[in-house]
Write a protein that holds these residues in place. Structure first.
Motif, mmCIF file in Angstrom:
data_model
loop_
_atom_site.group_PDB
_atom_site.id
_atom_site.type_symbol
_atom_site.label_atom_id
_atom_site.label_comp_id
_atom_site.label_asym_id
_atom_site.label_seq_id
_atom_site.Cartn_x
_atom_site.Cartn_y
_atom_site.Cartn_z
ATOM 1 N N ASN A 50 0.803 -1.216 0.000
ATOM 2 C CA ASN A 50 0.000 0.000 0.000
ATOM 3 C C ASN A 50 0.841 1.274 0.000
ATOM 4 O O ASN A 50 0.305 2.360 0.159
ATOM 5 N N GLY A 51 2.137 1.169 -0.148
ATOM 6 C CA GLY A 51 3.003 2.335 -0.264
ATOM 7 C C GLY A 51 3.430 2.955 1.055
ATOM 8 O O GLY A 51 4.115 3.969 1.061
ATOM 9 N N GLU A 52 3.012 2.372 2.198
ATOM 10 C CA GLU A 52 3.431 2.904 3.490
ATOM 11 C C GLU A 52 4.902 2.605 3.728
ATOM 12 O O GLU A 52 5.445 1.642 3.213
ATOM 13 N N THR A 53 5.518 3.441 4.528
ATOM 14 C CA THR A 53 6.911 3.248 4.916
ATOM 15 C C THR A 53 6.917 2.858 6.383
ATOM 16 O O THR A 53 6.655 3.687 7.247
ATOM 17 N N LEU A 54 7.203 1.578 6.655
ATOM 18 C CA LEU A 54 7.095 1.041 8.009
ATOM 19 C C LEU A 54 8.418 0.451 8.479
ATOM 20 O O LEU A 54 9.226 -0.017 7.677
ATOM 21 N N LEU A 55 8.596 0.452 9.795
ATOM 22 C CA LEU A 55 9.737 -0.182 10.436
ATOM 23 C C LEU A 55 9.198 -1.027 11.586
ATOM 24 O O LEU A 55 8.464 -0.517 12.435
ATOM 25 N N LYS A 56 9.546 -2.311 11.602
ATOM 26 C CA LYS A 56 9.133 -3.209 12.679
ATOM 27 C C LYS A 56 10.379 -3.797 13.319
ATOM 28 O O LYS A 56 11.289 -4.252 12.623
ATOM 29 N N VAL A 57 10.407 -3.798 14.661
ATOM 30 C CA VAL A 57 11.555 -4.311 15.403
ATOM 31 C C VAL A 57 11.093 -5.505 16.235
ATOM 32 O O VAL A 57 10.250 -5.360 17.120
ATOM 33 N N ASN A 58 11.616 -6.682 15.915
ATOM 34 C CA ASN A 58 11.371 -7.894 16.692
ATOM 35 C C ASN A 58 12.644 -8.164 17.493
ATOM 36 O O ASN A 58 13.730 -8.226 16.918
ATOM 37 N N THR A 59 12.504 -8.343 18.796
ATOM 38 C CA THR A 59 13.672 -8.499 19.650
ATOM 39 C C THR A 59 13.593 -9.811 20.420
ATOM 40 O O THR A 59 12.546 -10.156 20.955
ATOM 41 N N PHE A 60 14.726 -10.513 20.460
ATOM 42 C CA PHE A 60 14.812 -11.801 21.129
ATOM 43 C C PHE A 60 16.054 -11.836 22.003
ATOM 44 O O PHE A 60 17.043 -11.167 21.721
ATOM 45 N N ASP A 61 16.002 -12.651 23.043
ATOM 46 C CA ASP A 61 17.179 -12.916 23.862
ATOM 47 C C ASP A 61 18.082 -13.854 23.069
ATOM 48 O O ASP A 61 17.620 -14.860 22.542
ATOM 49 N N LYS A 62 19.352 -13.518 22.954
ATOM 50 C CA LYS A 62 20.295 -14.323 22.160
ATOM 51 C C LYS A 62 20.411 -15.751 22.697
ATOM 52 O O LYS A 62 20.622 -16.682 21.939
ATOM 53 N N ASP A 63 20.233 -15.930 24.006
ATOM 54 C CA ASP A 63 20.360 -17.256 24.607
ATOM 55 C C ASP A 63 19.074 -18.072 24.505
ATOM 56 O O ASP A 63 19.107 -19.293 24.456
ATOM 57 N N PHE A 64 17.923 -17.397 24.507
ATOM 58 C CA PHE A 64 16.621 -18.075 24.468
ATOM 59 C C PHE A 64 15.809 -17.501 23.317
ATOM 60 O O PHE A 64 15.032 -16.570 23.494
ATOM 61 N N TYR A 65 15.976 -18.047 22.114
ATOM 62 C CA TYR A 65 15.358 -17.501 20.909
ATOM 63 C C TYR A 65 13.828 -17.582 20.919
ATOM 64 O O TYR A 65 13.167 -16.829 20.242
ATOM 65 N N SER A 66 13.272 -18.500 21.686
ATOM 66 C CA SER A 66 11.839 -18.733 21.578
ATOM 67 C C SER A 66 11.007 -17.599 22.172
ATOM 68 O O SER A 66 9.883 -17.382 21.754
ATOM 69 N N GLU A 67 11.526 -16.871 23.135
ATOM 70 C CA GLU A 67 10.753 -15.839 23.813
ATOM 71 C C GLU A 67 11.136 -14.438 23.325
ATOM 72 O O GLU A 67 12.265 -14.005 23.512
ATOM 73 N N PRO A 68 10.190 -13.720 22.717
ATOM 74 C CA PRO A 68 10.488 -12.331 22.357
ATOM 75 C C PRO A 68 10.499 -11.454 23.610
ATOM 76 O O PRO A 68 9.823 -11.745 24.593
ATOM 77 N N ILE A 69 11.292 -10.408 23.583
ATOM 78 C CA ILE A 69 11.337 -9.464 24.694
ATOM 79 C C ILE A 69 10.917 -8.091 24.184
ATOM 80 O O ILE A 69 10.990 -7.808 22.989
ATOM 81 N N THR A 70 10.463 -7.237 25.095
ATOM 82 C CA THR A 70 10.018 -5.890 24.732
ATOM 83 C C THR A 70 11.112 -4.903 25.116
ATOM 84 O O THR A 70 11.279 -4.583 26.295
ATOM 85 N N PRO A 71 11.860 -4.416 24.141
ATOM 86 C CA PRO A 71 12.996 -3.544 24.443
ATOM 87 C C PRO A 71 12.583 -2.073 24.463
ATOM 88 O O PRO A 71 11.441 -1.716 24.204
ATOM 89 N N ILE A 72 13.562 -1.248 24.748
ATOM 90 C CA ILE A 72 13.443 0.188 24.525
ATOM 91 C C ILE A 72 14.031 0.439 23.144
ATOM 92 O O ILE A 72 15.173 0.069 22.871
#
Length: 138
Positions: free
Chosen positions: A55-77
């Protein structure tokens, strides 16, 4: 004999039509994949994937994970161009160069300098934060 030749011509024509549709389907599926992804940048701590937005939008998405435990995403700053965001991982950004900083308590901060975003790009950053060996309190 002539009947056999007619039957063989019909079979060959049907095979040509089937081959034509197969090639057409293959090429259309390849072109849709090429339009979706333009590039991917890999680092030891993050992966940047760039897609073309439908649709022409310019978006940025940040997915963050603990390097030791890939299965659980974390909510960073997330610090985007010196503006701090907490509990937000999807941003509607402008065209141009952006500085992205991804931080979490007890983890080593990831800095991405001069991330170029063009009109219609959708950028996905998968960040993998490592444990920071320095103590939090002196």
């Amino acid at each position: 004999m002539k009947d056999m030749q007619k039957v063989m011509r019909k079979v060959l024509n049907v095979n040509k039509v089937i081959l034509f549709y197969f090639i057409l389907f293959y090429l259309s599926s390849c072109s849709s994949v090429l339009n979706k992804r333009t590039k991917q940048i890999n680092s030891s701590n993050y992966i940047i994937k760039s897609y073309k937005s439908k649709n022409g939008e310019t978006l940025l998405k940040v997915n963050t994970f603990d390097k030791d435990f890939y299965s659980e995403p974390i909510t960073p700053i997330v610090v985007l161009n010196n503006i701090h965001f907490l509990n937000n991982n999807l941003f509607n950004v402008g065209v141009g160069k952006h500085n992205v900083e991804i931080a979490f308590i007890g983890k080593i901060t990831i800095n991405i300098k001069d991330l170029v975003i063009k009109q219609g790009d959708s950028i996905v950053i998968n960040a993998y934060l490592k444990q920071d060996p320095t103590p939090i309190v002196d």
